[in-house]
Design a protein around this motif. Structure first.
Motif, PDB file in Angstrom:
ATOM      1  N   MET A 179       0.850  -1.190   0.000  1.00  0.00           N
ATOM      2  CA  MET A 179       0.000   0.000   0.000  1.00  0.00           C
ATOM      3  C   MET A 179       0.877   1.229   0.000  1.00  0.00           C
ATOM      4  O   MET A 179       0.764   2.100  -0.833  1.00  0.00           O
ATOM      5  N   GLY A 180       1.792   1.269   0.964  1.00  0.00           N
ATOM      6  CA  GLY A 180       2.628   2.438   1.144  1.00  0.00           C
ATOM      7  C   GLY A 180       3.202   2.955  -0.156  1.00  0.00           C
ATOM      8  O   GLY A 180       3.018   4.107  -0.504  1.00  0.00           O
ATOM      9  N   GLU A 181       3.807   2.063  -0.885  1.00  0.00           N
ATOM     10  CA  GLU A 181       4.537   2.519  -2.058  1.00  0.00           C
ATOM     11  C   GLU A 181       3.619   3.066  -3.137  1.00  0.00           C
ATOM     12  O   GLU A 181       3.971   3.974  -3.866  1.00  0.00           O
ATOM     13  N   VAL A 215     -10.340   1.313   0.608  1.00  0.00           N
ATOM     14  CA  VAL A 215     -11.562   0.591   0.969  1.00  0.00           C
ATOM     15  C   VAL A 215     -11.361  -0.912   0.773  1.00  0.00           C
ATOM     16  O   VAL A 215     -11.812  -1.728   1.574  1.00  0.00           O
ATOM     17  N   GLY A 235     -11.736  -3.516   3.680  1.00  0.00           N
ATOM     18  CA  GLY A 235     -12.794  -4.507   3.534  1.00  0.00           C
ATOM     19  C   GLY A 235     -12.303  -5.935   3.567  1.00  0.00           C
ATOM     20  O   GLY A 235     -13.045  -6.837   3.923  1.00  0.00           O
ATOM     21  N   THR A 236     -11.053  -6.173   3.178  1.00  0.00           N
ATOM     22  CA  THR A 236     -10.609  -7.557   3.083  1.00  0.00           C
ATOM     23  C   THR A 236      -9.553  -7.934   4.118  1.00  0.00           C
ATOM     24  O   THR A 236      -9.424  -9.103   4.447  1.00  0.00           O
ATOM     25  N   THR A 249      -7.631  -8.929   7.335  1.00  0.00           N
ATOM     26  CA  THR A 249      -8.139  -9.622   8.510  1.00  0.00           C
ATOM     27  C   THR A 249      -7.445  -9.134   9.770  1.00  0.00           C
ATOM     28  O   THR A 249      -7.744  -9.589  10.849  1.00  0.00           O
ATOM     29  N   LYS A 250      -6.506  -8.202   9.606  1.00  0.00           N
ATOM     30  CA  LYS A 250      -5.765  -7.764  10.782  1.00  0.00           C
ATOM     31  C   LYS A 250      -5.991  -6.283  11.049  1.00  0.00           C
ATOM     32  O   LYS A 250      -5.797  -5.443  10.177  1.00  0.00           O
ATOM     33  N   ASP A 304      -3.191  -3.903  10.099  1.00  0.00           N
ATOM     34  CA  ASP A 304      -3.056  -3.595   8.675  1.00  0.00           C
ATOM     35  C   ASP A 304      -4.060  -2.522   8.255  1.00  0.00           C
ATOM     36  O   ASP A 304      -3.747  -1.620   7.470  1.00  0.00           O
ATOM     37  N   ILE A 343     -18.006  -1.350   5.640  1.00  0.00           N
ATOM     38  CA  ILE A 343     -17.023  -2.153   4.944  1.00  0.00           C
ATOM     39  C   ILE A 343     -15.939  -2.640   5.881  1.00  0.00           C
ATOM     40  O   ILE A 343     -14.805  -2.828   5.498  1.00  0.00           O
ATOM     41  N   GLY A 379     -23.094  -9.442   2.482  1.00  0.00           N
ATOM     42  CA  GLY A 379     -21.734  -9.252   2.981  1.00  0.00           C
ATOM     43  C   GLY A 379     -20.960 -10.555   2.963  1.00  0.00           C
ATOM     44  O   GLY A 379     -20.927 -11.245   1.951  1.00  0.00           O
ATOM     45  N   ARG A 380     -20.386 -10.906   4.106  1.00  0.00           N
ATOM     46  CA  ARG A 380     -19.551 -12.094   4.096  1.00  0.00           C
ATOM     47  C   ARG A 380     -20.345 -13.384   3.991  1.00  0.00           C
ATOM     48  O   ARG A 380     -19.784 -14.468   3.916  1.00  0.00           O
ATOM     49  N   ARG A 381     -21.689 -13.266   3.972  1.00  0.00           N
ATOM     50  CA  ARG A 381     -22.487 -14.466   3.770  1.00  0.00           C
ATOM     51  C   ARG A 381     -23.032 -14.540   2.355  1.00  0.00           C
ATOM     52  O   ARG A 381     -24.029 -15.213   2.106  1.00  0.00           O
ATOM     53  N   SER A 382     -22.400 -13.803   1.448  1.00  0.00           N
ATOM     54  CA  SER A 382     -22.894 -13.789   0.087  1.00  0.00           C
ATOM     55  C   SER A 382     -22.889 -15.197  -0.490  1.00  0.00           C
ATOM     56  O   SER A 382     -22.001 -15.998  -0.208  1.00  0.00           O
ATOM     57  N   ARG A 401     -16.618 -10.162  -3.082  1.00  0.00           N
ATOM     58  CA  ARG A 401     -15.928  -9.756  -1.849  1.00  0.00           C
ATOM     59  C   ARG A 401     -16.379 -10.530  -0.618  1.00  0.00           C
ATOM     60  O   ARG A 401     -15.580 -10.887   0.229  1.00  0.00           O
ATOM     61  N   GLY A 402     -17.711 -10.762  -0.535  1.00  0.00           N
ATOM     62  CA  GLY A 402     -18.252 -11.439   0.640  1.00  0.00           C
ATOM     63  C   GLY A 402     -17.599 -12.794   0.862  1.00  0.00           C
ATOM     64  O   GLY A 402     -17.344 -13.201   1.988  1.00  0.00           O
ATOM     65  N   ARG A 441     -14.209 -12.350   2.344  1.00  0.00           N
ATOM     66  CA  ARG A 441     -14.311 -11.957   3.746  1.00  0.00           C
ATOM     67  C   ARG A 441     -14.701 -13.147   4.609  1.00  0.00           C
ATOM     68  O   ARG A 441     -14.201 -13.324   5.708  1.00  0.00           O
ATOM     69  N   ARG A 442     -15.593 -13.972   4.085  1.00  0.00           N
ATOM     70  CA  ARG A 442     -16.034 -15.128   4.861  1.00  0.00           C
ATOM     71  C   ARG A 442     -14.866 -16.062   5.137  1.00  0.00           C
ATOM     72  O   ARG A 442     -14.759 -16.663   6.182  1.00  0.00           O
TER      73      ARG A 442
END
Lengths: 561, 344
Positions: free
Chosen positions: A1-3, A20, A24-25, A27-28, A31, A164, A440-443, B260-261, B264-265
């Motif tokens: 990202m930085g660069e 974004v 959104g993605t 996990t930490k 980050d 997000i 969302g994450r249950r798509s 994306r979901g 993420r899951r």
């Protein structure tokens, strides 16, 4: 990202879209924090202001509704509405569905789109009152200049609900590191009533401006659920217990002869509760009180207050105008918990004991019957308090709050000083009959279910529930749904009534909007009853019995104070 | 009597008395490819492509196998059967079945983009085409393989800069070999999980020239892994086996990462929508190229895809089979056993 961000003169929509994407993605938390910080380091001031606004729920007004927006996408992508719907129910996000369906530009290059985030948001504001054609021209030509990532973010800005995976707290922390001011100060400065279109970054974060915005609330202090063993809290003497009321947490502010009511969601709700006009003049200037906005039964002449079920309060929120009928059927009162500002001074640093005294003093000078101070529950042992807690439901409360007497008023959810000790939920066993894919994450996963109880040999749907299962259990139910669906109605599948779940909920109220005649508060799946068959579930009769028992209004004697 | 029937054991050719990819044990099975939802245990005889045979031996053990080359016809009770490249994984085939002038083709799994190792998908003219439809919605439009490889390499390079190990999640059979080629160009050591190693060895032993990899062993020094690449199957994701690589970043290679979901899951750090299945446009292109008058869509979004074909004037129906659907999960289950063996 930085660069990719640093060394770039203009920070455009592309960089915001990348931010974004990471938020959104990733996990930490670290980050995400780093990505935000990197962005704040290099972004133009006006873009920063907008980022703060977006991540604290201050988007510009929606300029076009989703149906029309989807319609433009259909037209450009040349697909039928039913196919769009299939896609939407699989993706679970309208903005993303559109971004995936629009054709990609063939000549996509790194310098494709020079526009900034502020440019787009300010244009939204500028064309808000224009014709649909003007909006269409702007939106569709913007799509043409964007890659898929940018389109997604752009669509999210239009369709709203910018959730997000970044909390306001995280944004505040990143900002605090960037401008080197403590995060509690930042949290306070960016709360309240400000307009990103007319506020500069310096104004937003400067001390002097904060002092003149009289509406500004303090960040709420939130409690964690108490761990199993209360004995670990130590001496009972050090703690104060109160009922946990089930309304909307709110802050009332009287400053400079002006009066404001904020919800915990940082929504200004002053106009929604005309009842409060009766006591606003009785509060001295420079007063901020934290408490519960709650529907209370008939005004108490005998010093008794009666919370109505949350469903009553629901008829009052989310409406622009309030009718006389609503005012009489669901009158709203206020139960005061704490005082944060007294005689114009921020007293959050004082102990709760001291603040409570000041609060009692302030409330005593008012005489509006629906303004109460939260009663203190007297107890000698944790065990005794446990017994009292079992009466919560009769009180119309959802449990007990335990607060350390010496605690300052902190911001956000913090461990240690304030605890909530909720009552066990009500439960009922029910069978799943419909399923729908989640968001969302249950798509693309069937996670939204409708449940039924038995009524003779019929099944009567009575609630939906989306939460409470582990990811693994959801995957198993999803696979069951895919193998056992009977019919398909749009996104909804009817499913062989076979899987039994224990549904837990916090309250039950009569409802004429539901076939079953009841509406549940906070329903969720508390257990997958693999040990039970569909004919062993509860009945509609059982539900009605619960309604009889628990729909009664709670009664609190003011003499408890 | 249709040339191929949809029975409860799988696709059945009554005239030839054989099954294509049966999910229950049968006398004669014709196998499209070696993934476990298509090549199942227990049949008495298996017919497959030469390249598939060693993979079946690895996964199903010793059985009666007969293998053929591309377009080398075998006659079974008067039915002409031949195999044609499907481009899904190494050895993957479409099965062409012809009897008395009528031709049916069962696609198995396929992709239309040539990945350089799985053979280029060959459209086979037929009367009836049984097609997969795993990604049968227009939201699934893949980026070019080279662009995705570029994304993966950038991600690896950035992890290296941050002193993190790049753990790439890819199926041990197919995706792992596919990503290995571009990764090997980076000049970094590539480590693999035991499940990937087993497939790798089987391929090398049957004559494949694959870039060199090192199997992760309990005594692999941690310093050797830092900033380098590990390829692991989905079933290893999130298990204690991964602890060794800390600090690491997880990248998942799967068509499902398009949304994306899903990424993420899975709690993945980076999702790469790299699939061994055809995207929506690939499916349409393949269907049209067969010139079939009748199409059956199976596994995935078969109802949407067949409805769309009908609207386009191509008669289409949906068939329920026990392939894929939750393909990711079923393959993960198969690999779990290998992991247990690997950990033990």
């Amino acid at each position: 990202m930085g660069e990719s961000l640093l060394g770039n003169e203009g920070i455009t929509m592309k960089q915001f879209a990348k931010l974004v994407n990471i938020l959104g993605t990733s996990t930490k938390t670290n980050d995400k924090l780093q990505a935000l910080q990197d962005y704040f380091e290099v972004a133009a001031d006006q873009d920063k202001v907008w980022v703060i606004a977006i991540f604290s729920g201050r988007r510009p007004k929606r300029i076009i509704n989703s149906t029309i927006l989807a319609g433009w996408c259909l037209e450009i992508a040349a697909i039928e509405p039913w196919l769009f719907d299939e896609c939407y129910h699989t993706v679970g996000d309208l903005g993303e569905t559109i971004a995936l369906l629009l054709p990609e530009q063939e000549t996509q290059n790194e310098t494709g789109n020079e526009h900034t985030l502020s440019y787009y948001l300010q244009t939204f504001i500028r064309i808000e009152k224009e014709t649909e054609q003007v909006k269409k021209d702007f939106i569709t030509s913007s799509w043409q200049q964007m890659d898929r990532n940018e389109k997604f973010v752009f669509n999210k800005l239009i369709t709203g609900g910018f959730r997000i995976g970044v909390s306001q707290t995280m944004m505040v922390n990143a900002l605090a590191k960037t401008v080197k001011v403590s995060s509690s100060i930042i949290a306070h400065r960016i709360s309240g009533n400000w307009d990103p279109a007319t506020t500069s970054f310096d104004d937003l974060l400067s001390e002097t401006v904060a002092a003149t915005d009289f509406s500004k609330p303090y960040p709420f202090y939130l409690a964690y659920a108490v761990d199993e063993d209360l004995d670990k809290l130590g001496e009972e003497d050090l703690w104060q217990a109160e009922w946990k009321w089930d309304g909307i947490r709110g802050q009332i502010i009287k400053r400079n002869k002006d009066f404001f009511v904020w919800s915990r969601g940082e929504e200004l709700m002053t106009e929604k509760f005309p009842e409060y006009n009766h006591f606003k003049d009785q509060l001295p200037d420079g007063t901020v009180i934290d408490g519960e906005i709650i529907s209370l039964g008939a005004p108490a002449e005998d010093g008794v207050f009666k919370p109505l079920p949350f469903a009553a309060l629901q008829t009052r929120i989310g409406r622009k105008t309030i009718t006389k009928k609503q005012l009489t059927e669901a009158p709203v009162g206020f139960i005061a918990y704490d005082i944060l500002e007294f005689e114009g001074e921020d007293i959050r640093y004082k102990s709760m004991e001291e603040r409570r005294q000041l609060l009692e003093q302030v409330i005593a000078k008012t005489n509006y019957p629906a303004l109460h101070i939260s009663p203190v529950i007297s107890f000698n042992t944790w065990e005794e308090l446990g017994v009292t807690r079992t009466k919560s439901r009769d009180m119309g409360s959802e449990g007990i709050m335990i607060k350390r007497k010496s605690s300052p008023y902190q911001s956000g959810r913090k461990r240690g000083d304030w605890w909530k000790w909720k009552i066990d939920p009500l439960t009922i066993d029910a069978v799943m009959i419909y399923a729908q894919k989640g968001h969302g994450r249950r798509s693309n996963l069937y996670t939204d279910y409708t449940f039924a109880v038995k009524d003779g040999d019929k099944l009567v749907p009575f609630t939906k529930a989306y939460s409470g299962l582990t990811d693994k259990e959801f995957a198993q139910v999803d696979s069951f749904v895919k193998r056992n669906s009977i019919e398909k109605f749009g996104p909804v599948r009817t499913v062989k009534p076979e899987l039994v779940f224990e549904i837990a909920f916090e309250g039950i109220a009569a409802s004429n909007r539901h076939k079953s005649g009841v509406a549940l508060r906070f329903p969720r799946m508390s257990r997958w009853r693999t040990d039970k068959k569909a004919d062993e579930i509860n009945t509609l009769e059982d539900l009605k019995e619960m309604l009889k028992i628990y729909n009664q209004q709670g009664v609190v004697e003011a003499t408890d104070l | 009597m249709p040339l191929i029937e949809f029975s409860d054991k799988g696709l059945y050719c009554r005239q030839g008395n054989f099954y294509i990819d049966p999910w229950k044990p049968v006398d004669k099975a014709v196998i499209t490819h070696a993934h476990s939802d298509h090549a199942r245990w227990g049949s008495k005889y298996y017919l497959c492509h030469h390249l598939t045979k060693p993979l079946l031996q690895l996964r199903l053990g010793d059985n009666l196998y007969e293998s053929v080359d591309w377009n080398e016809p075998v006659f079974i009770n008067g039915v002409k059967v031949s195999l044609h490249p499907a481009g899904h994984i190494i050895g993957s085939a479409q099965i062409r079945v012809e009897y008395e002038g009528e031709v049916w083709v069962a696609s198995g799994d396929y992709k239309t983009e040539d990945d350089g190792i799985s053979g280029a998908f060959e459209p086979v003219p037929c009367n009836t085409f049984i097609t997969e439809s795993t990604f049968g919605l227009p939201i699934y439009k893949w980026k070019k393989q080279l662009d995705i490889f570029e994304d993966i390499k950038n991600w690896v390079a950035q992890n290296k800069e941050n002193k993190k190990t790049s753990v790439l999640i890819a199926y041990s059979l197919g995706k792992a070999q596919r990503v290995l080629m571009p990764l090997s160009e980076m000049g970094l050591p590539v480590y693999v999980h035991g499940a990937v190693w087993n497939v790798h060895q089987a391929l090398v032993n049957s004559g494949w020239k694959l870039p060199e990899v090192t199997r992760v062993q309990p005594d692999t020094p941690k310093e050797d892994l830092v900033g380098n690449i590990v390829i692991a199957p989905p079933s290893a994701d999130g298990t204690p086996w991964m602890k060794k690589f800390y600090p690491y970043s997880v990248g998942t290679c799967s068509g499902w990462m398009q949304v994306r979901g899903n990424a993420r899951r899975r709690n993945t750090d980076a999702g790469f929508a790299l699939s061994d299945h055809a995207d929506w446009y690939g499916l349409l292109q393949a269907v049209k190229a067969t010139g079939a008058q009748k199409v059956y869509a199976t596994h995935g979004f078969q109802s949407a895809f067949s409805r769309f074909l009908n609207e386009q004037g191509i008669e289409a129906g949906e068939v329920k089979t026990e392939y894929g659907g939750e393909e990711e999960e079923s393959k993960a289950a198969e690999e779990t056993e290998e992991i247990i063996m690997d950990n033990g």
